[in-house]
Design a protein around this motif. Sequence first.
Motif, PDB file in Angstrom:
ATOM      1  N   ALA A 382       0.814  -1.218   0.000  1.00  0.00           N
ATOM      2  CA  ALA A 382       0.000   0.000   0.000  1.00  0.00           C
ATOM      3  C   ALA A 382       0.848   1.270   0.000  1.00  0.00           C
ATOM      4  O   ALA A 382       0.382   2.331  -0.415  1.00  0.00           O
ATOM      5  CB  ALA A 382      -0.932  -0.005   1.205  1.00  0.00           C
ATOM      6  N   THR A 383       2.094   1.175   0.426  1.00  0.00           N
ATOM      7  CA  THR A 383       2.965   2.355   0.417  1.00  0.00           C
ATOM      8  C   THR A 383       3.163   2.846  -1.020  1.00  0.00           C
ATOM      9  O   THR A 383       3.548   3.986  -1.241  1.00  0.00           O
ATOM     10  CB  THR A 383       4.353   2.055   1.030  1.00  0.00           C
ATOM     11  N   MET A 384       2.882   1.971  -1.980  1.00  0.00           N
ATOM     12  CA  MET A 384       3.064   2.330  -3.382  1.00  0.00           C
ATOM     13  C   MET A 384       1.870   3.149  -3.915  1.00  0.00           C
ATOM     14  O   MET A 384       1.960   3.747  -4.968  1.00  0.00           O
ATOM     15  CB  MET A 384       3.239   1.047  -4.197  1.00  0.00           C
ATOM     16  N   LEU A 385       0.769   3.173  -3.173  1.00  0.00           N
ATOM     17  CA  LEU A 385      -0.432   3.869  -3.648  1.00  0.00           C
ATOM     18  C   LEU A 385      -0.153   5.337  -3.942  1.00  0.00           C
ATOM     19  O   LEU A 385      -0.695   5.911  -4.883  1.00  0.00           O
ATOM     20  CB  LEU A 385      -1.564   3.744  -2.612  1.00  0.00           C
ATOM     21  N   GLU A 386       0.729   5.926  -3.138  1.00  0.00           N
ATOM     22  CA  GLU A 386       1.046   7.337  -3.339  1.00  0.00           C
ATOM     23  C   GLU A 386       2.143   7.544  -4.366  1.00  0.00           C
ATOM     24  O   GLU A 386       2.119   8.476  -5.149  1.00  0.00           O
ATOM     25  CB  GLU A 386       1.453   7.970  -2.009  1.00  0.00           C
ATOM     26  N   LYS A 387       3.126   6.634  -4.357  1.00  0.00           N
ATOM     27  CA  LYS A 387       4.286   6.794  -5.257  1.00  0.00           C
ATOM     28  C   LYS A 387       3.956   6.443  -6.704  1.00  0.00           C
ATOM     29  O   LYS A 387       4.331   7.153  -7.621  1.00  0.00           O
ATOM     30  CB  LYS A 387       5.435   5.886  -4.795  1.00  0.00           C
ATOM     31  N   ALA A 388       3.323   5.323  -6.882  1.00  0.00           N
ATOM     32  CA  ALA A 388       3.007   4.856  -8.236  1.00  0.00           C
ATOM     33  C   ALA A 388       1.850   3.874  -8.127  1.00  0.00           C
ATOM     34  O   ALA A 388       2.047   2.692  -7.882  1.00  0.00           O
ATOM     35  CB  ALA A 388       4.220   4.171  -8.861  1.00  0.00           C
ATOM     36  N   LYS A 389       0.662   4.417  -8.320  1.00  0.00           N
ATOM     37  CA  LYS A 389      -0.548   3.658  -8.059  1.00  0.00           C
ATOM     38  C   LYS A 389      -0.590   2.332  -8.829  1.00  0.00           C
ATOM     39  O   LYS A 389      -1.027   1.300  -8.310  1.00  0.00           O
ATOM     40  CB  LYS A 389      -1.768   4.518  -8.404  1.00  0.00           C
ATOM     41  N   GLU A 390      -0.097   2.377 -10.072  1.00  0.00           N
ATOM     42  CA  GLU A 390      -0.186   1.177 -10.917  1.00  0.00           C
ATOM     43  C   GLU A 390       0.704   0.043 -10.401  1.00  0.00           C
ATOM     44  O   GLU A 390       0.550  -1.098 -10.788  1.00  0.00           O
ATOM     45  CB  GLU A 390       0.120   1.510 -12.384  1.00  0.00           C
ATOM     46  N   LEU A 391       1.640   0.388  -9.534  1.00  0.00           N
ATOM     47  CA  LEU A 391       2.529  -0.646  -9.000  1.00  0.00           C
ATOM     48  C   LEU A 391       2.082  -1.149  -7.627  1.00  0.00           C
ATOM     49  O   LEU A 391       2.731  -2.000  -7.024  1.00  0.00           O
ATOM     50  CB  LEU A 391       3.965  -0.130  -8.925  1.00  0.00           C
ATOM     51  N   ALA A 392       0.962  -0.616  -7.156  1.00  0.00           N
ATOM     52  CA  ALA A 392       0.451  -1.054  -5.849  1.00  0.00           C
ATOM     53  C   ALA A 392      -0.249  -2.400  -6.003  1.00  0.00           C
ATOM     54  O   ALA A 392      -1.460  -2.488  -5.988  1.00  0.00           O
ATOM     55  CB  ALA A 392      -0.496  -0.003  -5.272  1.00  0.00           C
ATOM     56  N   CYS A 393       0.560  -3.404  -6.202  1.00  0.00           N
ATOM     57  CA  CYS A 393      -0.019  -4.734  -6.374  1.00  0.00           C
ATOM     58  C   CYS A 393       0.987  -5.799  -5.908  1.00  0.00           C
ATOM     59  O   CYS A 393       2.172  -5.510  -5.712  1.00  0.00           O
ATOM     60  CB  CYS A 393      -0.418  -4.959  -7.825  1.00  0.00           C
ATOM     61  N   ILE A 394       0.485  -6.986  -5.725  1.00  0.00           N
ATOM     62  CA  ILE A 394       1.367  -8.089  -5.319  1.00  0.00           C
ATOM     63  C   ILE A 394       1.241  -9.213  -6.340  1.00  0.00           C
ATOM     64  O   ILE A 394       0.126  -9.628  -6.678  1.00  0.00           O
ATOM     65  CB  ILE A 394       0.986  -8.636  -3.918  1.00  0.00           C
ATOM     66  N   LEU A 395       2.375  -9.663  -6.836  1.00  0.00           N
ATOM     67  CA  LEU A 395       2.371 -10.833  -7.702  1.00  0.00           C
ATOM     68  C   LEU A 395       2.560 -12.051  -6.792  1.00  0.00           C
ATOM     69  O   LEU A 395       3.610 -12.208  -6.168  1.00  0.00           O
ATOM     70  CB  LEU A 395       3.502 -10.763  -8.739  1.00  0.00           C
ATOM     71  N   CYS A 396       1.521 -12.866  -6.689  1.00  0.00           N
ATOM     72  CA  CYS A 396       1.549 -13.995  -5.763  1.00  0.00           C
ATOM     73  C   CYS A 396       1.796 -15.271  -6.555  1.00  0.00           C
ATOM     74  O   CYS A 396       0.916 -15.731  -7.277  1.00  0.00           O
ATOM     75  CB  CYS A 396       0.227 -14.125  -5.019  1.00  0.00           C
ATOM     76  N   PHE A 397       2.979 -15.809  -6.403  1.00  0.00           N
ATOM     77  CA  PHE A 397       3.371 -16.971  -7.193  1.00  0.00           C
ATOM     78  C   PHE A 397       3.295 -18.228  -6.332  1.00  0.00           C
ATOM     79  O   PHE A 397       4.111 -18.425  -5.436  1.00  0.00           O
ATOM     80  CB  PHE A 397       4.790 -16.747  -7.709  1.00  0.00           C
ATOM     81  N   ASP A 398       2.266 -19.036  -6.596  1.00  0.00           N
ATOM     82  CA  ASP A 398       2.158 -20.318  -5.916  1.00  0.00           C
ATOM     83  C   ASP A 398       2.088 -20.182  -4.381  1.00  0.00           C
ATOM     84  O   ASP A 398       2.654 -20.986  -3.664  1.00  0.00           O
ATOM     85  CB  ASP A 398       3.367 -21.184  -6.336  1.00  0.00           C
ATOM     86  N   VAL A 399       1.419 -19.091  -3.915  1.00  0.00           N
ATOM     87  CA  VAL A 399       1.236 -18.912  -2.463  1.00  0.00           C
ATOM     88  C   VAL A 399      -0.223 -18.610  -2.148  1.00  0.00           C
ATOM     89  O   VAL A 399      -0.901 -17.930  -2.920  1.00  0.00           O
ATOM     90  CB  VAL A 399       2.097 -17.769  -1.876  1.00  0.00           C
ATOM     91  N   PRO A 400      -0.714 -19.087  -1.019  1.00  0.00           N
ATOM     92  CA  PRO A 400      -2.077 -18.734  -0.615  1.00  0.00           C
ATOM     93  C   PRO A 400      -2.128 -17.302  -0.073  1.00  0.00           C
ATOM     94  O   PRO A 400      -1.121 -16.781   0.408  1.00  0.00           O
ATOM     95  CB  PRO A 400      -2.386 -19.746   0.490  1.00  0.00           C
ATOM     96  N   VAL A 401      -3.330 -16.690  -0.155  1.00  0.00           N
ATOM     97  CA  VAL A 401      -3.545 -15.359   0.416  1.00  0.00           C
ATOM     98  C   VAL A 401      -4.565 -15.543   1.526  1.00  0.00           C
ATOM     99  O   VAL A 401      -5.629 -16.104   1.277  1.00  0.00           O
ATOM    100  CB  VAL A 401      -4.127 -14.407  -0.649  1.00  0.00           C
ATOM    101  N   ASP A 402      -4.246 -15.114   2.748  1.00  0.00           N
ATOM    102  CA  ASP A 402      -5.234 -15.383   3.806  1.00  0.00           C
ATOM    103  C   ASP A 402      -6.425 -14.437   3.711  1.00  0.00           C
ATOM    104  O   ASP A 402      -6.359 -13.408   3.054  1.00  0.00           O
ATOM    105  CB  ASP A 402      -4.580 -15.490   5.199  1.00  0.00           C
ATOM    106  N   LYS A 403      -7.524 -14.841   4.340  1.00  0.00           N
ATOM    107  CA  LYS A 403      -8.808 -14.140   4.162  1.00  0.00           C
ATOM    108  C   LYS A 403      -8.743 -12.665   4.535  1.00  0.00           C
ATOM    109  O   LYS A 403      -9.218 -11.804   3.800  1.00  0.00           O
ATOM    110  CB  LYS A 403      -9.905 -14.837   5.003  1.00  0.00           C
ATOM    111  N   GLU A 404      -8.142 -12.360   5.695  1.00  0.00           N
ATOM    112  CA  GLU A 404      -8.062 -10.958   6.130  1.00  0.00           C
ATOM    113  C   GLU A 404      -7.230 -10.143   5.150  1.00  0.00           C
ATOM    114  O   GLU A 404      -7.542  -8.986   4.883  1.00  0.00           O
ATOM    115  CB  GLU A 404      -7.430 -10.832   7.530  1.00  0.00           C
TER     116      GLU A 404
END
Length: 438
Positions: A382-404
Motif C-alpha cells: 500500500a505504500t506504493m499507492l502514493e508513489k506509483a498507483k499502478e505498481l500497488a499490487c502483489i504478484l503472488c506466485f504459488d502462495v495462498p492469500v489469507d482471508k483478512e
Amino acid sequence: AARNKDDLRSPICCILGHVDTGKTKLLDKIRQTNVQEGEAGGITQQIGATYFPVDAIKTKTAVLNKDGSQEYKIPGLLVIDTPGHESFTNLRTRGSSLCNIAVLVVDIMHGLEPQTLESLRLLRDRKTPFIVALNKIDRMYGWQAFPDNDFRDSLAKQSRAVQREFEDRTQKTILAFAEQGLNAVLYYDNKSFARNVSLVPTSAITGEGIPDMIMLLVNLTQQRMSDRLMYLSELECTVLEVKVIEGLGTTIDVVLSNGILHEGDRIVPLRELRIKSAYVHHSEVKAALGVKILAPDLEKAIAGSRLMVVGPDDDEDELMDEIMSDLTTLMNAIDKSGRGVCVQASTLGSLEALLEFLKVSKIPVSGINIGPVHQKDIKRAATMLEKAKELACILCFDVPVDKEAERLAEEMGIRLFKADIIYHLFDAFTAYNAEITE
Ligand code: GDP
Ligand code: MG
C-alpha cells in the motif's frame, strides 16, 4: 574421506513438463510394485521423493538386459516427486543445480507446449542433463499394448499405420525441438549424449518404454556424472517444504543430496533475517534421500534454502553468513528508487525464478517475501499507492492469500495477481499494466 566403492551416492532425478503430460502417472507407474512378487526390491516412498535401489532398477530394466551385459554402477536413484517444477527450481544452491538429471515429459499427441518451453529454459540455465519422455504413445490410433515391454519390441509389433503415425509425430517433435535450437533424436539412434537430446517413447498407462527410460537414466548418470559427484562427500541439503503437522509442530522436508546427516547434528536453517540456531535429532541418513526433520524453531525456515551442519571446528556465524548470501542476491533485485511491485513466492527457488523473469521484462520490484500473503504484506504494498498507483499490487506466485489479507487488499485497492505458472502471472500483470497506462 576415503573413497571406496561403498560410498557411492545415488543421483537425483527431477521430472518436469507441461501440465497433464503424465508426470505423476509416469512416476506412479515406475513406483508400482509387482503384486505377485511382493515388494519390488525395496522401493521406498520418502518425503517428497521415491528411492529406487539398484536391485529394483535391475528388475525394472530386465527386459533390456537379457544377456546380462549391462553395468549398474549407481547404488540407486532418487526421484523427486513434489509436483510441478518448483522442486527443480528449489534444488539449487548458488547457481548450481542439485538435480543431476531430469526427465522432460512431452505428450506425443500435443508436442511442445508453453510449460515445456519454460522447463527447457530452466534446464538450460542450470545446465542439467535431461532426457525427453515422449509419453502417451498408447493414445495413437490402433496402438496394441504389450504391458511393460521394451519400446522397440512393442513398436515392431504394431501395424504399419501405427508405425507411420509414430514416425510422423516423432518427426514433428524433432522439428519443434530444432526450432528451440536442440538436436533431438530417438534414444536408440543417439550416438552422442553430449550433443543430442534423447527421446524415449513411453506410456504411463501400459508401461511400455518405461524400462527404456530407466535404463537411459542409469546410463546417462553413469556416463555424465563425474566421479566426484558419485562419491559421498560434503553435506548438501536443501529445504523443500516447511509444513505444520498436527501433533508435531513445524517440520521441514529436506532433500539430502550429498553427505551424511547424523542424529544430534546441529543445523542452521535459513530464517527470515533473524538468526538463531536449532538442534535436530535424527538417525544417521546417507545421500541421496528425502527426510522430514523435526526441530524446535523451524517456523521461519524458508523453502528452497540450504541447510548446513555446524561441525566441531565451524563458526556458526560464518555458516549463517554463507547461507544469508543466498538471500543477498535476491535483495539486489529490489529497485533502488523504491518504486515497484511486491512479489511473493512459495520458495526461494521460485522467487528467484520470478525475479529473473521480471528483470528481463523490466518490471521494477519494491518488496519480496516468501510464504503466504498476510495483512502486513498488503500494508507494505500500500505504500506504493502514493508513489506509483499502478505498481500497488502483489504478484503472488504459488502462495495462498489469507482471508483478512484478501479483505484488506480489496479495501485499500491493492491488486493481487495469483498464479502457479510464471508466464500466467506475467501475462495478467502486463495486460493490467497496458490497461491502466492507456
Ligand atoms: P501431470 O499433470 O503431468 O502430472 O499429468 P498426470 O500424470 O496427472 O496425467 C494427466 C492425465 O493423462 C491423466 O488423466 C492420466 O491418466 C493421463 N495419462 C498420463 N500418462 C498417460 C499415458 O501414457 N497414456 C494415456 N493414455 N494417458 C495418460
Ligand atoms: Mg501431476
